[in-house]
Design an enzyme around this catalytic site. Structure first.
Site, PDB file in Angstrom:
ATOM      1  N   ASN A  13     -20.481  16.769  44.226  1.00 44.86           N
ATOM      2  CA  ASN A  13     -21.264  18.014  44.115  1.00 44.86           C
ATOM      3  C   ASN A  13     -20.540  19.184  44.781  1.00 44.86           C
ATOM      4  O   ASN A  13     -20.611  20.311  44.302  1.00 44.86           O
ATOM      5  CB  ASN A  13     -22.664  17.825  44.711  1.00 44.86           C
ATOM      6  N   ASN A 102     -30.989  21.717  49.375  1.00 41.27           N
ATOM      7  CA  ASN A 102     -30.560  20.312  49.263  1.00 41.27           C
ATOM      8  C   ASN A 102     -30.643  19.896  47.808  1.00 41.27           C
ATOM      9  O   ASN A 102     -31.503  20.379  47.073  1.00 41.27           O
ATOM     10  CB  ASN A 102     -31.508  19.438  50.100  1.00 41.27           C
ATOM     11  N   HIS A 104     -31.433  16.608  45.515  1.00 45.02           N
ATOM     12  CA  HIS A 104     -31.997  15.259  45.572  1.00 45.02           C
ATOM     13  C   HIS A 104     -31.893  14.666  44.163  1.00 45.02           C
ATOM     14  O   HIS A 104     -32.193  15.347  43.189  1.00 45.02           O
ATOM     15  CB  HIS A 104     -33.459  15.343  46.017  1.00 45.02           C
ATOM     16  N   ASP A 145     -37.076  16.076  52.116  1.00 47.21           N
ATOM     17  CA  ASP A 145     -37.409  16.323  50.698  1.00 47.21           C
ATOM     18  C   ASP A 145     -38.741  17.010  50.433  1.00 47.21           C
ATOM     19  O   ASP A 145     -39.323  16.830  49.361  1.00 47.21           O
ATOM     20  CB  ASP A 145     -37.372  14.990  49.908  1.00 47.21           C
TER      21      ASP A 145
HETATM   22  C1  GRF Z   1     -25.823  12.750  44.913  1.00 43.16           C
HETATM   23  O1  GRF Z   1     -26.453  11.922  43.988  1.00 43.16           O
HETATM   24  C2  GRF Z   1     -26.842  13.539  45.687  1.00 43.16           C
HETATM   25  O2  GRF Z   1     -27.902  13.979  44.927  1.00 43.16           O
HETATM   26  C3  GRF Z   1     -27.281  12.488  46.643  1.00 43.16           C
HETATM   27  O3  GRF Z   1     -26.128  11.845  47.073  1.00 43.16           O
HETATM   28  C4  GRF Z   1     -25.179  11.915  46.013  1.00 43.16           C
HETATM   29  C5  GRF Z   1     -23.962  12.567  46.581  1.00 43.16           C
HETATM   30  O4  GRF Z   1     -22.915  12.554  45.703  1.00 43.16           O
HETATM   31  N1  GRF Z   1     -28.289  12.812  47.533  1.00 43.16           N
HETATM   32  P1  GRF Z   1     -21.601  13.376  45.980  1.00 43.16           P
HETATM   33  O5  GRF Z   1     -21.168  13.105  47.418  1.00 43.16           O
HETATM   34  O6  GRF Z   1     -21.912  14.836  45.762  1.00 43.16           O
HETATM   35  O7  GRF Z   1     -20.605  12.871  45.000  1.00 43.16           O
END
Ligand code: GRF
Length: 201
Positions: A13, A102, A104, A145
């Site tokens: 992300n 955040n 989720h 959350d």
């Molecule tokens: C993602 O699915 C995020 O929503 C979650 O943890 C994961 C993290 O993935 N809470 P990355 O580190 O961004 O690849």
């Protein structure tokens, strides 16, 4: 707009934010923090020459008081929790109230709360026999959350065979929705009206 991204692992992300077409023009990631001493996300930060710090008690790691000092000295405008598994201390949440978001990997307010992270979320969704899932981007308050929802996208999971398949599909949408929300915040297009968060075009 200057962003600090908090991560716990892979950092896909984080990479999605760095790959936004508006990156550099509207916003920039200035800091990356992790509760791990080494993780894939740090490699990404190094690749983009972004200062990164580990948070914790180990030697070389920063305490939250030091983290707050680094964030305020850097004049960070927005904190993005992108797969960060720990609760952010109240002091930082209160200091950055309305400026911490955040992502989720499920449709809140279902499948959230303590212990609901990573594959736990997708297994709970799979075992519930839910027919839709998808990411939620929300403001961060002092519990897990529960902050106000900014954006969500539901996807059809009627035909999935495993929690891993849900995770894979949801992750692809995370990579669109998180940079989208960051762009909208940078453009000043996210407002609270009548107790709801709205995104202007
Ligand atoms: C993602 O699915 C995020 O929503 C979650 O943890 C994961 C993290 O993935 N809470 P990355 O580190 O961004 O690849």
């Amino acid at each position: 707009m200057k962003i600090a991204v908090f991560v716990s692992g892979r950092g896909s992300n984080l990479e999605a934010i760095l790959n936004s077409p508006k990156y550099g023009e509207l916003f920039r990631v200035s800091l990356v923090f992790s509760d791990k001493s080494e993780c894939k996300a740090f490699e990404i930060a190094r690749k983009y020459s972004i200062s990164s710090y580990s948070i914790g008690n180990k030697e070389g790691s920063k305490s939250y008081d030091e983290v707050i000092k680094i964030i305020t000295d850097t004049k960070i405008d927005l904190i993005v929790l992108a797969g960060f598994l720990k609760l952010i201390p109240e002091k930082l949440v209160n200091l950055y109230s309305g400026r911490i978001i955040n992502i989720h990997p499920a449709l809140l307010p279902s499948f959230g709360g303590p212990g609901m992270y990573g594959m736990n979320v997708h297994s709970a969704v799979f075992n519930s026999s839910c027919k839709v899932s998808g990411p939620t981007v929300h403001f961060v308050d002092n519990s897990y959350d529960t902050g106000k929802i900014i954006a969500q996208k539901a996807i059809d999971i009627n035909d999935v065979q495993s929690p891993e398949e849900i995770a894979e599909r949801v992750l692809q949408v995370e990579h669109q929705i998180l940079p989208f929300v960051v762009e909208k915040i940078a453009e000043g297009k996210i407002k609270e009206v009548n107790n709801r968060i709205i995104i202007e075009n």
